[in-house]
Design a protein around this motif. Structure first.
Motif, PDB file in Angstrom:
ATOM      1  N   LEU A   1       0.867  -1.170   0.000  1.00 31.17           N
ATOM      2  CA  LEU A   1       0.000   0.000   0.000  1.00 31.17           C
ATOM      3  C   LEU A   1       0.907   1.224   0.000  1.00 31.17           C
ATOM      4  O   LEU A   1       1.547   1.537   1.002  1.00 31.17           O
ATOM      5  N   THR A   2       0.999   1.886  -1.145  1.00 35.73           N
ATOM      6  CA  THR A   2       1.920   3.001  -1.290  1.00 35.73           C
ATOM      7  C   THR A   2       1.492   4.204  -0.444  1.00 35.73           C
ATOM      8  O   THR A   2       0.328   4.600  -0.466  1.00 35.73           O
ATOM      9  N   ILE A   3       2.463   4.767   0.257  1.00 33.79           N
ATOM     10  CA  ILE A   3       2.268   6.026   0.964  1.00 33.79           C
ATOM     11  C   ILE A   3       2.682   7.183   0.052  1.00 33.79           C
ATOM     12  O   ILE A   3       1.992   8.183  -0.073  1.00 33.79           O
ATOM     13  N   PHE A   4       3.818   6.999  -0.611  1.00 36.36           N
ATOM     14  CA  PHE A   4       4.297   7.985  -1.584  1.00 36.36           C
ATOM     15  C   PHE A   4       5.360   7.347  -2.451  1.00 36.36           C
ATOM     16  O   PHE A   4       6.089   6.457  -2.005  1.00 36.36           O
ATOM     17  N   GLN A   5       5.462   7.810  -3.696  1.00 40.31           N
ATOM     18  CA  GLN A   5       6.538   7.363  -4.567  1.00 40.31           C
ATOM     19  C   GLN A   5       6.893   8.473  -5.541  1.00 40.31           C
ATOM     20  O   GLN A   5       6.057   9.321  -5.862  1.00 40.31           O
ATOM     21  N   GLY A   6       8.157   8.472  -5.989  1.00 42.98           N
ATOM     22  CA  GLY A   6       8.570   9.507  -6.920  1.00 42.98           C
ATOM     23  C   GLY A   6      10.046   9.441  -7.243  1.00 42.98           C
ATOM     24  O   GLY A   6      10.765   8.546  -6.768  1.00 42.98           O
ATOM     25  N   PRO A   7      10.545  10.393  -8.042  1.00 41.48           N
ATOM     26  CA  PRO A   7      11.974  10.453  -8.379  1.00 41.48           C
ATOM     27  C   PRO A   7      12.739  11.238  -7.315  1.00 41.48           C
ATOM     28  O   PRO A   7      12.330  12.339  -6.931  1.00 41.48           O
ATOM     29  N   PHE A   8      13.845  10.662  -6.834  1.00 41.00           N
ATOM     30  CA  PHE A   8      14.612  11.285  -5.759  1.00 41.00           C
ATOM     31  C   PHE A   8      16.080  11.425  -6.132  1.00 41.00           C
ATOM     32  O   PHE A   8      16.608  10.656  -6.942  1.00 41.00           O
TER      33      PHE A   8
END
Length: 214
Positions: free
Chosen positions: A45-52
């Motif tokens: 269950l994703t809380i947040f995802q992105g490019p870092f």
């Protein structure tokens, strides 16, 4: 170098198996992608995802997120059913609680300084997004934050027409557990369709660090 990473709640062992079973039963004769397993693309269950940026240290940031909240040893959430999401996505949706909202807020506060905003996918088709989803994507590069947050376990993706039919007919092929229990937080490498492809750091909700291997 930009890394595409995410933070997610992981279901307990029994519910990990339930999610893998659910994907197969909902898909029927169609293979939903990516394929879930307990030793590869983990149900999550994703809380947040992105490019870092490379400055982000997953073990440190995950410890900070857990430490900033008083989390129960296990988090149990009610299922709200199998749902369709444009384009071609099939989700097992769960209730959105105040604690989930707060968890995402804490994660965003911790991770925002490391977001590589120049790596946001500005070519992404967003005409199927709601206004809130479009605003979330523009600000964070992720469709589901703030008012647009929609907690779910992704069961997979397929063709648009197929996905719509599979969601419509899902009750004929499977039963969905009424509650789902999560007991860990993970920092992971995003794979195909945002899958939980590689675990970089893991902690129990109580704060204990776990080995970052499957």
């Amino acid at each position: 170098m930009t890394r595409r990473l995410g933070v997610a709640l992981l279901p307990c062992t029994d519910h990990t198996r339930s999610a893998i079973r659910l994907q197969k039963e909902v898909g029927g004769d169609h293979s939903l992608q990516p394929s879930l397993s307990s030793s590869g693309n983990l149900p999550h269950l994703t809380i947040f995802q992105g490019p870092f940026t490379d400055a982000l240290v997953p073990t440190r940031e995950l410890a900070g997120i857990v430490g900033a909240l008083k989390l129960p040893r296990e988090l149990t959430l009610a299922s709200t059913g199998i749902v369709y999401q444009a384009t071609g996505w099939i989700f097992m949706s769960v209730e959105r609680t105040a604690l989930l909202d707060r968890l995402q807020e804490v994660a965003l506060e911790a991770l925002d300084p490391y977001l590589e905003r120049t790596a946001f996918d500005t070519s992404k088709e967003t005409r199927h997004f709601s206004d809130n989803e479009r605003a979330s994507f523009a600000k964070y590069g992720y469709r589901y934050t703030g008012d647009a947050y929609a907690p779910h376990i992704t069961l997979g993706r397929t063709g648009e027409d197929v996905a719509l039919e599979l969601v419509r007919s899902a009750p004929d092929r499977t039963s969905v557990p009424e509650e789902w229990t999560f007991d860990r937080l993970s920092f992971y490498v995003m794979g195909e369709h945002g899958a939980h492809a590689e675990k970089l750091a893991e902690r129990t909700l109580g704060g204990c660090e776990l080995p970052s291997v499957y």
